[in-house]
Motif scaffolding. Structure first.
Motif, short mmCIF file in Angstrom:
data_model
loop_
_atom_site.label_atom_id
_atom_site.label_comp_id
_atom_site.label_asym_id
_atom_site.label_seq_id
_atom_site.Cartn_x
_atom_site.Cartn_y
_atom_site.Cartn_z
N ALA A 533 0.80 -1.30 -0.07
CA ALA A 533 -0.15 -0.02 -0.04
C ALA A 533 0.83 1.35 0.16
O ALA A 533 0.58 2.43 -0.52
N GLY A 534 1.73 1.16 0.77
CA GLY A 534 2.90 2.14 0.81
C GLY A 534 3.46 2.44 -0.46
O GLY A 534 3.49 3.78 -0.95
N ARG A 535 3.75 1.48 -1.01
CA ARG A 535 4.45 1.63 -2.19
C ARG A 535 3.43 2.36 -3.39
O ARG A 535 3.91 3.29 -4.37
N ARG A 536 2.23 1.88 -3.35
CA ARG A 536 1.31 2.38 -4.29
C ARG A 536 0.98 3.62 -4.17
O ARG A 536 0.91 4.54 -5.07
N LEU A 537 0.96 3.99 -2.91
CA LEU A 537 0.70 5.50 -2.56
C LEU A 537 1.90 6.41 -2.73
O LEU A 537 1.56 7.53 -3.42
N ALA A 544 7.45 12.21 -7.55
CA ALA A 544 7.71 11.56 -8.75
C ALA A 544 6.39 10.72 -9.27
O ALA A 544 6.50 9.96 -10.31
N GLY A 545 5.45 10.74 -8.43
CA GLY A 545 4.29 9.74 -8.79
C GLY A 545 3.23 10.46 -9.83
O GLY A 545 3.50 11.43 -10.49
N THR A 546 2.24 9.50 -10.17
CA THR A 546 1.56 9.62 -11.19
C THR A 546 0.70 10.98 -10.94
O THR A 546 0.57 11.80 -11.86
N PHE A 547 0.17 11.60 -9.86
CA PHE A 547 -0.64 12.71 -9.55
C PHE A 547 0.28 13.85 -9.83
O PHE A 547 -0.06 15.03 -10.06
N SER A 548 1.38 13.70 -9.71
CA SER A 548 2.32 14.75 -9.79
C SER A 548 2.89 14.97 -11.11
O SER A 548 3.76 16.11 -11.70
#
Lengths: 576, 133
Positions: A533-537, A544-548
């Motif tokens: 879950a942590g990795r997905r979040l 560097a995540g999807t929402f950024s």
């Protein structure tokens, strides 16, 4: 305050016990241990002159607690406890132990106070006090005694909890009246009360705390323990359940089953613990019969039993004191070194076996006669079988394997003088209680129903009792000659306590192991889940995540527009 | 509290061994003066002859029922002149004969529950203690 202390004879003994815990001088403690039961007996004597005036009650939180209520039944029980207290004090004179002195007195005081308690709540307090103070006597027995003491305490606290629960249920059923009286088994509270008393009384399958704890207590401790706990429970049974038929059969079973364990047991103090169980059975049976004669038999046999059972435990204690063991396989031939202890033990053995002119002859027979009068012939046959069994384990086995049998080669000194005096006095009482010219008449005059006439010295009673005893002795001789009589062997004999000492423990260990393994697996699953879950979040919301990631502004406008449509739709619905 | 024994045997003798037991002459010094008059109780002849005590006692007590018969109030339906003697003999025999199978069924090693096998010797006899195990 003084009046309150003197209102119940047990309070004075408890205070003496507390003082003992504070006094460092042994001689003062010993004086208190001997004097307190005598003073308690004087209070009982005075109180019984005017039972109505002696009645004492206090109000606690609006609940009346009857601290003192005396009648003939309570009077006899109290005298017997005081007598046992004096004998125990003499027997333990050599032992300079503050804990033993203090706990013995508090324990005895609690037992006496419990006898004179007039309501269940007061009884509960002293029921638990007796349990907590007596466990110290078990723990003084040495290393093995600690776990036995813990088991003893757990079982007795459970008994107290059941007593309280039963009392509350019974009190509610009874309109808030907690006065001790006949309870019966019609109410669920009555069943709980019976169970609580049954635990302390050593009912079948609830009896193992006796054989577990008593032989592991200190030498003096075992003698003290044998006098009070079970007898307090018997008193409560006599008060609450006299005449309940189920007790006749429970009592009859109680007389028979310990006989089979006693014959294969090697530890002679444990043999005597089974014997204690067996004698309690006679009294429980008498309570179940419940007639005036039977209740007289119960009370008389209680007086006799406290003395002869105490005497037998004393003699085994003296042997243990000198030789360091009470195992039959290690003893034998001690009449050469301890002749007086031998004689006293034989008197105790003869008394419990009910030889004419010794105490049980005039007491046990009352219960058996009452069984016959009420046409309980099967029960009578069981009691006779048990009487032959008593002859085996306490009448023959204990003295024979200790003082006669093969010569173990042990040459020790005779018991200390104070032990000899205590055993001598107990022996005298065993003879006096059955003495045909004034002895048994004195005992009978103290019984709850003095108007009931019973003559133990009829020709037929003497003759038939001798038949029973000689028959048993002949069987012993024949079986010995035929080499059928088993040798004493060292072993642990399994009894019902196996269910909680081995099976229960094994189940608890298994559950613990399973829980540990489950916990380990759960920890791994939990760690994996949190990790994923942590990795997905992180993948979604980190810099560097999807929402950024850079997204076309048109997309944001479409999303905001959609949300507004939903909002307007909700408001529209709300307004309708 | 009594003291612990100051001496413990260096080597555990076998059960019922006589290695550690002084000779009878030495041991007899420790016999209680009162017991000296009753040493005959340990003689084999006396032990063998003891069986006559219950036999004679049984004969007398059984015959005595004819002098002191049961009265109706104290007589069970199964009572007869020797009923209590038979109950004593049979009940005792049942108990003893059941001992061997029961022992096989119920006996375990002394440390079965994980307790210490030898009870703690908490006193020192002033004369001597012989351990046989």
């Amino acid at each position: 305050m003084i009046d309150l202390i003197l209102s119940n004879p047990g309070f004075l003994v408890i205070i003496a016990g507390v003082l003992c815990a504070l006094v460092p001088i042994s001689s003062i403690r010993k004086f208190l241990v001997g004097a307190a039961p005598i003073a308690a007996a004087v209070i009982i004597f005075t109180a019984f002159k005017d039972p109505e005036a002696a009645r004492t009650a206090i109000s606690v939180g609006g609940q009346e607690m009857i601290l003192m209520r005396i009648d003939r039944l309570a009077m006899l029980w109290g005298y017997v406890f005081c007598l046992a207290g004096v004998l125990n004090a003499i027997y333990g004179l050599h032992e300079k132990c503050k804990i033993t002195d203090a706990s013995a007195l508090i324990y005895m005081g609690a037992a006496i106070s419990g006898v004179y308690a007039g309501d269940f709540l007061t009884l509960f307090i002293f029921w638990e006090m007796a349990a907590i103070s007596s466990v110290l006597l078990v723990w003084k027995g040495g290393e093995n005694s600690f776990s036995a003491g813990v088991r003893y305490l757990a079982i007795h606290v459970l008994s107290g909890v059941l007593l309280l629960a039963g009392a509350v249920m019974w009190g509610r059923h009874n309109g808030g009246d907690f006065t001790i009286g006949h309870v019966g088994l019609e109410n669920p509270g009555g069943l709980l009360l019976l169970l609580a008393m049954g635990i302390k009384c050593g009912f079948p399958l609830l009896h193992n705390w006796i054989q577990d704890a008593y032989p592991k207590a200190s030498i003096t401790g075992t003698v003290i323990l044998s006098a009070f706990t079970t007898k307090l429970a018997l008193y409560a049974l006599a008060r609450c359940f006299a005449g309940e038929d189920i007790l006749i059969y429970i009592g009859a079973i109680m007389t028979c089953f310990p006989v089979f364990f006693a014959v294969i047991e090697n530890d002679l103090r444990r043999v005597l613990s089974y014997s204690l169980n067996n004698q309690l059975g006679f009294m429980v049976c008498g309570i179940g019969i419940g007639t005036d004669l039977a209740m007289n038999g119960v009370a008389a046999h209680l007086a006799a039993d406290v003395i002869f059972k105490g005497l037998l435990f004393m003699s085994m204690g003296a042997v243990m004191y000198r030789t360091g063991t009470a195992k039959a396989s290690d003893l034998g031939g001690l009449f050469r070194s301890m002749p007086l202890t031998t004689v006293f033990c034989l008197i105790g053995a003869g008394s419990i076996a009910a030889f004419p002119f010794l105490s049980a002859f005039v007491t046990k027979s009352m219960i058996m006669t009452a069984a016959l009068y009420e046409h309980h012939e099967v029960v009578l046959a069981m009691l006779l079988f048990a009487s032959a069994g008593v002859m085996e384990h306490s009448g023959i086995k204990v003295p024979y394997f200790t003082f006669f049998s093969h010569d173990s080669g042990k040459r020790v000194e005779e018991a200390p003088w104070n032990m000899l005096v205590a055993m001598g006095l107990a022996s005298l009482l065993c003879v006096f209680f059955a003495f045909p010219w004034g002895g048994y008449q004195f005992l009978y005059s103290l019984l709850p129903n003095p108007e009931v006439h019973y003559n133990p010295y009829t020709g037929n009673h003497v003759v038939t009792q001798l038949q029973l005893l000689f028959g048993a002795i002949l069987a012993f001789n024949l079986l010995k000659k035929a080499k059928v009589y088993p040798d004493e062997r060292r072993a642990e004999i399994l009894d019902f306590d196996w269910t909680y000492r081995r099976l229960g423990k094994s189940i608890a260990v298994w559950i613990d192991a399973m829980w540990t393994r489950l916990s380990a697996n759960v920890a791994v699953i939990r760690a994996n889940f949190i990790d994923k879950a942590g990795r997905r979040l992180y993948q979604m919301f980190s810099p560097a995540g999807t929402f950024s990631e850079a997204a076309p502004s048109g997309m944001a406008a479409v999303l905001t527009g959609g949300m507004l449509v939903v909002l307007f739709f909700v408001i529209y619905l709300a307004r309708l | 509290m009594a003291k612990k024994p100051t001496e413990t045997p260096s080597k555990k003798p076998s059960r019922r061994s006589t290695d550690n037991v002084p000779s009878m002459d030495v041991r007899d010094e420790y016999i209680h003066p009162l017991s000296r008059k009753f040493l005959w109780l340990g003689e084999q002849k006396v032990i063998d002859g003891f069986i006559w005590v219950p036999i004679i006692g049984l004969i007398i007590s059984t015959m005595a029922v004819f002098i002191y018969p049961f009265d109706d109030a104290h007589k069970a339906s199964w009572d007869f002149f020797a009923s209590w003697a038979i109950i004593g003999l049979v009940a005792y025999s049942i108990v003893v004969i059941s001992a061997e199978p029961l022992f096989r069924l119920l006996s375990r090693k002394e440390n079965y529950y994980g307790e210490e096998v030898e009870p703690e010797i908490i006193v020192a006899p002033k004369v001597e203690v012989h351990h046989h195990d």
